[in-house]
Write a protein that holds these residues in place. Structure first.
Motif, PDB file in Angstrom:
ATOM      1  N   UNK A  59       0.243   5.726   8.263  1.00  0.00           N
ATOM      2  CA  UNK A  59       0.313   6.534   9.476  1.00  0.00           C
ATOM      3  C   UNK A  59      -0.423   5.875  10.631  1.00  0.00           C
ATOM      4  N   UNK A  60      -1.544   5.245  10.328  1.00  0.00           N
ATOM      5  CA  UNK A  60      -2.308   4.583  11.391  1.00  0.00           C
ATOM      6  C   UNK A  60      -1.499   3.462  12.029  1.00  0.00           C
ATOM      7  N   UNK A  61      -0.541   2.933  11.260  1.00  0.00           N
ATOM      8  CA  UNK A  61       0.341   1.900  11.804  1.00  0.00           C
ATOM      9  C   UNK A  61       1.547   2.514  12.515  1.00  0.00           C
ATOM     10  N   UNK A  62       2.144   3.552  11.907  1.00  0.00           N
ATOM     11  CA  UNK A  62       3.398   4.095  12.423  1.00  0.00           C
ATOM     12  C   UNK A  62       3.227   4.997  13.638  1.00  0.00           C
ATOM     13  N   UNK A  63       2.148   5.765  13.680  1.00  0.00           N
ATOM     14  CA  UNK A  63       2.018   6.769  14.739  1.00  0.00           C
ATOM     15  C   UNK A  63       2.098   6.147  16.143  1.00  0.00           C
ATOM     16  N   UNK A  64       1.392   5.054  16.424  1.00  0.00           N
ATOM     17  CA  UNK A  64       1.500   4.479  17.774  1.00  0.00           C
ATOM     18  C   UNK A  64       2.907   3.995  18.111  1.00  0.00           C
ATOM     19  N   UNK A 109       0.824  -1.210   0.000  1.00  0.00           N
ATOM     20  CA  UNK A 109       0.000   0.000   0.000  1.00  0.00           C
ATOM     21  C   UNK A 109       0.857   1.257   0.000  1.00  0.00           C
ATOM     22  N   UNK A 110       0.401   2.261  -0.750  1.00  0.00           N
ATOM     23  CA  UNK A 110       1.103   3.537  -0.792  1.00  0.00           C
ATOM     24  C   UNK A 110       0.399   4.606   0.037  1.00  0.00           C
ATOM     25  N   UNK A 111      -0.864   4.375   0.384  1.00  0.00           N
ATOM     26  CA  UNK A 111      -1.645   5.393   1.076  1.00  0.00           C
ATOM     27  C   UNK A 111      -0.983   5.762   2.401  1.00  0.00           C
ATOM     28  N   UNK A 112      -0.603   7.037   2.539  1.00  0.00           N
ATOM     29  CA  UNK A 112       0.132   7.432   3.743  1.00  0.00           C
ATOM     30  C   UNK A 112      -0.755   7.455   4.982  1.00  0.00           C
ATOM     31  N   UNK A 113      -2.060   7.585   4.799  1.00  0.00           N
ATOM     32  CA  UNK A 113      -2.920   7.513   5.966  1.00  0.00           C
ATOM     33  C   UNK A 113      -2.965   6.092   6.508  1.00  0.00           C
ATOM     34  N   UNK A 139       3.875  13.339   8.097  1.00  0.00           N
ATOM     35  CA  UNK A 139       4.760  13.524   9.249  1.00  0.00           C
ATOM     36  C   UNK A 139       4.946  12.206  10.000  1.00  0.00           C
ATOM     37  N   UNK A 140       3.867  11.455  10.138  1.00  0.00           N
ATOM     38  CA  UNK A 140       3.957  10.146  10.803  1.00  0.00           C
ATOM     39  C   UNK A 140       4.883   9.213  10.029  1.00  0.00           C
ATOM     40  N   UNK A 141       4.725   9.181   8.696  1.00  0.00           N
ATOM     41  CA  UNK A 141       5.559   8.301   7.880  1.00  0.00           C
ATOM     42  C   UNK A 141       7.011   8.761   7.892  1.00  0.00           C
ATOM     43  N   UNK A 142       7.228  10.072   7.875  1.00  0.00           N
ATOM     44  CA  UNK A 142       8.596  10.592   7.945  1.00  0.00           C
ATOM     45  C   UNK A 142       9.233  10.226   9.276  1.00  0.00           C
ATOM     46  N   UNK A 143       8.436  10.240  10.336  1.00  0.00           N
ATOM     47  CA  UNK A 143       8.964   9.854  11.649  1.00  0.00           C
ATOM     48  C   UNK A 143       9.417   8.408  11.625  1.00  0.00           C
TER      49      UNK A 143
END
Length: 294
Positions: A121-126, A114-118, A253-257
């Motif tokens: 992000x839902x995976x990376x942010x936590x 998947x390419x969708x950053x949202x 921002x979440x993905x960059x983090x």
């Protein structure tokens, strides 16, 4: 990339760039990316030119791998401290989106991830909460809930589909000797809303420390403004895109983090991780975002 000097009838030579298919791409994806590149180059788009003479892209090397060949373009890297360079970067991205409209017609682009950053992000942010205590984890949960709800609300808006570059950051932009910016590395081309690409560019120039790991203490507003102005000079944003852009910035921002903190091992020392996580949280707060106005 590999540089190759090819003789032309023994009289002249040309310097070419030979780019190998990356392992994470399927053969069909690579063929699709080559087709998109060929169409954009033929239309005069902001990408490296292709050789005027054979071989036709892609080519299969003696090792059995697929390669794409570009014409070498003299130029330099983007100076992230130069508003002119950043405006050029934004303009090139807009030109890419405009010319890429229809570039996938008849091209079978079937991404294996998947390419969708949202979604990412839902995976990376936590994950960022690992470096924080209970307060940080709670703050993350609150932000995730707020921005996920905002994104879902904006999904009802009509965001024009586009062919996205996928990774439009300063490292993938070349400023030619004539002063024009061109986009390199089309390994992540995929369909999606144009604001996804734009948000990633704004995040990379405005939030990530240049030529280093980690994040700024605050957004670099002039850099964000320069990229956005360059983009809007070629492709004005719709009201729906203005509304959705802040949400995509947070997702980016979440993905960059994740890229900065986790990819290929820990880039940030463990003892510095809490402070970096705090920076990411602060940059994601709605009052701190570089939200553009229509």
């Amino acid at each position: 990339m590999t540089w190759l000097v090819r003789s032309n009838s023994g009289l002249t030579s040309e310097l070419l760039v030979v780019k190998r298919k990356r392992d994470y791409l399927s053969e069909s994806e690579f063929l699709a990316h080559c087709a998109v590149h060929r169409r954009l180059a033929a239309a005069g788009g902001p990408v490296p030119a292709l050789p005027e003479s054979p071989p036709e892209n892609p080519v299969r090397g003696p090792d059995g791998a697929l390669y794409e060949i570009w014409t070498w373009v003299p130029g330099r890297a983007v100076d992230v401290g130069s508003p002119n360079d950043l405006r050029g970067m934004g303009a090139a991205l807009a030109e890419f989106h405009l010319l890429a409209d229809g570039a996938l017609d008849g091209v079978d682009l079937d991404p294996k991830e998947p390419h969708d950053r949202f979604a990412k992000a839902r995976f990376h942010f936590p994950l960022l909460a690992e470096g924080l205590g209970a307060r940080g984890a709670g703050q993350h949960r609150e932000l995730v809930a707020r921005w996920t709800a905002a994104h879902r609300a904006s999904e009802g808006s009509a965001l024009p589909p586009a062919v996205l570059h996928g990774d439009p950051c300063p490292e993938n932009v070349l400023v030619t000797d004539s002063g024009r910016a061109v986009l390199l590395d089309l390994d992540d081309v995929h369909p999606g809303p144009a604001v996804s690409d734009l948000a990633w560019s704004l995040t990379r120039v405005g939030a990530v420390v240049p030529a280093g790991d980690g994040f700024r203490d605050d957004w670099d507003a002039p850099a964000v403004t320069a990229v956005l102005d360059g983009y809007r000079s070629r492709r004005p944003l719709s009201d729906a895109e203005y509304e959705a852009l802040p949400h995509w910035i947070v997702a980016s921002l979440c993905c960059a983090a994740s890229d900065q903190l986790y990819d290929y091992g820990w880039k940030i020392p463990t003892d510095a991780l809490p402070a970096e996580c705090e920076r990411v949280l602060a940059l994601a707060e709605p009052g701190r975002l570089p939200v553009p106005t229509s």
